[in-house]
Design a protein around this motif. Structure first.
Motif, PDB file in Angstrom:
ATOM      1  N   MET A   1       0.848  -1.184   0.000  1.00 53.02           N
ATOM      2  CA  MET A   1       0.000   0.000   0.000  1.00 53.02           C
ATOM      3  C   MET A   1       0.887   1.239   0.000  1.00 53.02           C
ATOM      4  N   THR A   2       0.591   2.190  -0.874  1.00 52.46           N
ATOM      5  CA  THR A   2       1.359   3.421  -0.908  1.00 52.46           C
ATOM      6  C   THR A   2       0.469   4.596  -0.549  1.00 52.46           C
ATOM      7  N   SER A   3       1.077   5.604   0.057  1.00 55.55           N
ATOM      8  CA  SER A   3       0.406   6.866   0.340  1.00 55.55           C
ATOM      9  C   SER A   3       0.908   7.888  -0.660  1.00 55.55           C
ATOM     10  N   THR A   4       0.102   8.908  -0.915  1.00 50.84           N
ATOM     11  CA  THR A   4       0.476   9.931  -1.876  1.00 50.84           C
ATOM     12  C   THR A   4       0.897  11.195  -1.146  1.00 50.84           C
ATOM     13  N   LEU A   5       2.019  11.772  -1.598  1.00 47.70           N
ATOM     14  CA  LEU A   5       2.485  13.067  -1.110  1.00 47.70           C
ATOM     15  C   LEU A   5       2.367  14.051  -2.260  1.00 47.70           C
ATOM     16  N   LYS A   6       1.616  15.125  -2.076  1.00 49.28           N
ATOM     17  CA  LYS A   6       1.483  16.160  -3.102  1.00 49.28           C
ATOM     18  C   LYS A   6       2.571  17.204  -2.885  1.00 49.28           C
ATOM     19  N   LEU A   7       3.218  17.578  -3.985  1.00 51.98           N
ATOM     20  CA  LEU A   7       4.243  18.608  -3.909  1.00 51.98           C
ATOM     21  C   LEU A   7       3.608  19.934  -3.504  1.00 51.98           C
ATOM     22  N   ARG A   8       4.296  20.649  -2.620  1.00 50.28           N
ATOM     23  CA  ARG A   8       3.869  21.985  -2.232  1.00 50.28           C
ATOM     24  C   ARG A   8       5.029  22.942  -2.471  1.00 50.28           C
ATOM     25  N   PRO A   9       4.745  24.220  -2.680  1.00 47.97           N
ATOM     26  CA  PRO A   9       5.835  25.167  -2.892  1.00 47.97           C
ATOM     27  C   PRO A   9       6.743  25.243  -1.659  1.00 47.97           C
ATOM     28  N   LEU A  10       8.025  25.375  -1.908  1.00 46.94           N
ATOM     29  CA  LEU A  10       8.998  25.495  -0.822  1.00 46.94           C
ATOM     30  C   LEU A  10       8.993  26.929  -0.305  1.00 46.94           C
ATOM     31  N   GLU A 104       5.688  11.288   9.252  1.00 46.64           N
ATOM     32  CA  GLU A 104       5.065  11.473   7.944  1.00 46.64           C
ATOM     33  C   GLU A 104       5.883  12.454   7.097  1.00 46.64           C
ATOM     34  N   PRO A 105       6.346  12.037   5.911  1.00 47.13           N
ATOM     35  CA  PRO A 105       7.138  12.931   5.061  1.00 47.13           C
ATOM     36  C   PRO A 105       6.304  14.064   4.473  1.00 47.13           C
ATOM     37  N   VAL A 106       7.010  15.124   4.094  1.00 47.47           N
ATOM     38  CA  VAL A 106       6.442  16.271   3.406  1.00 47.47           C
ATOM     39  C   VAL A 106       7.288  16.492   2.162  1.00 47.47           C
ATOM     40  N   ALA A 107       6.647  16.774   1.024  1.00 54.13           N
ATOM     41  CA  ALA A 107       7.367  16.967  -0.240  1.00 54.13           C
ATOM     42  C   ALA A 107       7.169  18.387  -0.746  1.00 54.13           C
ATOM     43  N   PHE A 108       8.273  19.054  -1.058  1.00 60.31           N
ATOM     44  CA  PHE A 108       8.271  20.417  -1.576  1.00 60.31           C
ATOM     45  C   PHE A 108       8.876  20.423  -2.967  1.00 60.31           C
ATOM     46  N   ILE A 109       8.532  21.452  -3.745  1.00 65.10           N
ATOM     47  CA  ILE A 109       9.201  21.699  -5.014  1.00 65.10           C
ATOM     48  C   ILE A 109       9.800  23.095  -4.934  1.00 65.10           C
ATOM     49  N   THR A 110      11.042  23.220  -5.381  1.00 60.37           N
ATOM     50  CA  THR A 110      11.731  24.500  -5.308  1.00 60.37           C
ATOM     51  C   THR A 110      11.312  25.401  -6.468  1.00 60.37           C
TER      52      THR A 110
END
Length: 161
Positions: A1-10, A104-110
Motif C-alpha cells: 500500500m502506498t500513500s500519496t504526497l502532493k508537492l507543495r511550494p517550498l 510522515e514525510p512532506v514533499a516540496f518543489i523548489t
C-alpha cells in the motif's frame, strides 16, 4: 500500500522545522563590489560535529513524476546544504523525527534560485532533480566516522504534482 504526497511550494516558513531555504529574499544586508552586487548574508546555519565544512559537487540523474519514495536518510554529525547550479526545480522531501524514526514525510518543489540546508539530524529524501543537468554544489561535513543513517519505509510513498 502506498500513500500519496502532493508537492507543495517550498517556503522558508514551511521548511523552518527541517532547515533553511537559501534564496534571495528580504532586505539586502549590504552592497559590495563597487555597489553592483547585493549581499544576502548568512542564509543558512551550518552545524558540524567533529569535522569541517567542505564543498562538493554532486551530479544526479533527473527524476520523472510521479516519484516513488522508499527511503529517507539523515546525517547526525552535520548539516547539509544543496545549492543547484541551474535554475531548474528539484524535489525536497523531509520528515520529522518520531523517537528515532521518520514521521510522515512532506514533499516540496523548489522555485528557481532556491537551495536548501538540512539541519543536522533531519530526515530527508535523496537528491531529486526534475531536469538535467542535476548539478549541485553541496556544503556538508567532512570528517572521520559514519555520518549517514538510512530508513526504508515499510510502505512506499508516491510523490505527485
Amino acid at each position: 500500500m502506498t500513500s500519496t504526497l502532493k508537492l507543495r511550494p517550498l517556503t522558508a516558513e514551511a521548511f523552518a522545522p527541517f532547515g533553511d531555504v537559501i534564496e534571495v529574499s528580504g532586505a539586502v544586508d549590504k552592497y559590495i563590489n563597487q555597489g553592483k552586487c547585493a549581499r544576502y548574508h548568512d542564509r543558512a546555519q551550518l552545524d558540524f560535529h567533529e569535522g569541517r565544512a567542505g564543498i562538493s559537487i554532486f551530479q544526479s540523474q533527473a527524476f520523472d513524476l510521479p516519484i516513488k519514495l522508499e527511503m529517507v536518510e539523515r546525517h547526525p554529525d552535520g548539516s547539509q546544504a544543496f545549492l543547484p547550479l541551474s535554475d531548474k526545480p528539484f524535489v525536497v522531501v523531509v520528515a520529522p523525527d518520531n523517537a528515532g524514526v521518520p514521521g510522515e514525510p512532506v514533499a516540496f518543489i523548489t522555485a528557481p534560485g532556491q537551495g536548501v540546508n538540512y539541519h543536522r539530524n533531519t530526515w530527508h529524501g535523496v537528491l531529486t532533480p526534475l531536469h538535467p543537468p542535476g548539478l549541485f554544489a553541496v556544503v556538508d561535513r567532512i570528517g572521520n566516522g559514519p555520518n549517514l543513517e538510512e530508513y526504508w519505509f515499510q510502505n512506499a510513498y508516491t510523490i505527485t504534482e
